[in-house]
Design a protein around this motif. Sequence first.
Motif, mmCIF file in Angstrom:
data_model
loop_
_atom_site.group_PDB
_atom_site.id
_atom_site.type_symbol
_atom_site.label_atom_id
_atom_site.label_comp_id
_atom_site.label_asym_id
_atom_site.label_seq_id
_atom_site.Cartn_x
_atom_site.Cartn_y
_atom_site.Cartn_z
ATOM 1 N N ALA A 121 0.771 -1.411 0.127
ATOM 2 C CA ALA A 121 0.089 0.155 -0.053
ATOM 3 C C ALA A 121 0.728 1.140 0.031
ATOM 4 N N GLY A 122 2.110 1.442 0.722
ATOM 5 C CA GLY A 122 2.970 2.398 0.897
ATOM 6 C C GLY A 122 3.604 2.636 -0.710
ATOM 7 N N LEU A 123 4.018 1.405 -1.115
ATOM 8 C CA LEU A 123 4.545 1.455 -2.438
ATOM 9 C C LEU A 123 3.648 2.322 -3.574
ATOM 10 N N VAL A 124 2.324 1.674 -3.770
ATOM 11 C CA VAL A 124 1.414 2.287 -4.574
ATOM 12 C C VAL A 124 1.262 3.540 -4.200
ATOM 13 N N LEU A 125 1.096 4.181 -2.957
ATOM 14 C CA LEU A 125 0.967 5.608 -2.719
ATOM 15 C C LEU A 125 2.168 6.441 -3.138
ATOM 16 N N VAL A 126 3.297 5.992 -2.747
ATOM 17 C CA VAL A 126 4.251 6.724 -3.278
ATOM 18 C C VAL A 126 4.544 6.605 -4.708
ATOM 19 N N VAL A 127 4.087 5.680 -5.572
ATOM 20 C CA VAL A 127 4.062 6.008 -7.096
ATOM 21 C C VAL A 127 2.998 6.839 -7.284
ATOM 22 N N GLY A 128 1.698 6.732 -6.727
ATOM 23 C CA GLY A 128 0.618 7.648 -7.144
ATOM 24 C C GLY A 128 1.162 9.161 -6.974
ATOM 25 N N LEU A 129 1.776 9.400 -5.757
ATOM 26 C CA LEU A 129 2.478 10.782 -5.598
ATOM 27 C C LEU A 129 3.480 11.217 -6.642
ATOM 28 N N PHE A 130 4.156 10.243 -7.087
ATOM 29 C CA PHE A 130 5.144 10.484 -8.282
ATOM 30 C C PHE A 130 4.611 10.894 -9.485
ATOM 31 N N ASP A 131 3.406 10.174 -9.709
ATOM 32 C CA ASP A 131 2.645 10.386 -10.921
ATOM 33 C C ASP A 131 1.810 11.527 -10.670
ATOM 34 N N LEU A 132 1.464 12.013 -9.541
ATOM 35 C CA LEU A 132 0.701 13.294 -9.431
ATOM 36 C C LEU A 132 1.936 14.458 -9.603
ATOM 37 N N TYR A 133 3.016 14.346 -9.279
ATOM 38 C CA TYR A 133 3.952 15.181 -9.427
ATOM 39 C C TYR A 133 4.478 15.349 -11.040
ATOM 40 N N ALA A 134 4.487 14.407 -11.772
ATOM 41 C CA ALA A 134 4.859 14.524 -13.132
ATOM 42 C C ALA A 134 3.479 14.914 -13.914
ATOM 43 N N VAL A 135 2.331 14.719 -13.537
ATOM 44 C CA VAL A 135 1.227 15.383 -14.110
ATOM 45 C C VAL A 135 1.246 16.856 -13.925
ATOM 46 N N ILE A 136 1.404 17.258 -12.648
ATOM 47 C CA ILE A 136 1.361 18.479 -12.337
ATOM 48 C C ILE A 136 2.364 19.507 -13.145
ATOM 49 N N THR A 137 3.652 18.962 -13.243
ATOM 50 C CA THR A 137 4.782 19.627 -13.650
ATOM 51 C C THR A 137 4.855 19.340 -15.270
ATOM 52 N N ARG A 138 3.996 18.716 -15.748
ATOM 53 C CA ARG A 138 4.002 18.578 -17.333
ATOM 54 C C ARG A 138 3.819 19.959 -18.009
#
Length: 104
Positions: free
Chosen positions: A87-104
């Motif tokens: 669950a922690g790994l999925v959460l971290v990956v989700g945060l990384f994805d959110l960062y990638a989308v916001i900084t696009r």
Amino acid sequence: MAMSTPDPGRQPERTLLAWRRTSLGLIANGALLLASGHGSSAVRTGLGIVVLVLSLGCWAAVSAVYRRTKGGAVHALGHENVLRVAAGLVLVVGLFDLYAVITR
């Protein structure tokens, strides 16, 4: 009547396959992060590498637990600590994805 041990049937194998699907999804996610950062963002490239390494580690760890228990211990793959880490790994990956989308 004689007492018999419970037969886990195919449950350990199904649990292993579920973990592998989760790991595969995370690996694909890491590859996409890596590809989105190629040539443009060192942060995204770094995040992609981190996600790939963690996802491959998850795949290897689940496979090792399955082999060590000879496929007969469902509780080892579904242990509370294993679920927390996933669950922690999925959460971290989700945060990384959110960062990638916001900084696009």
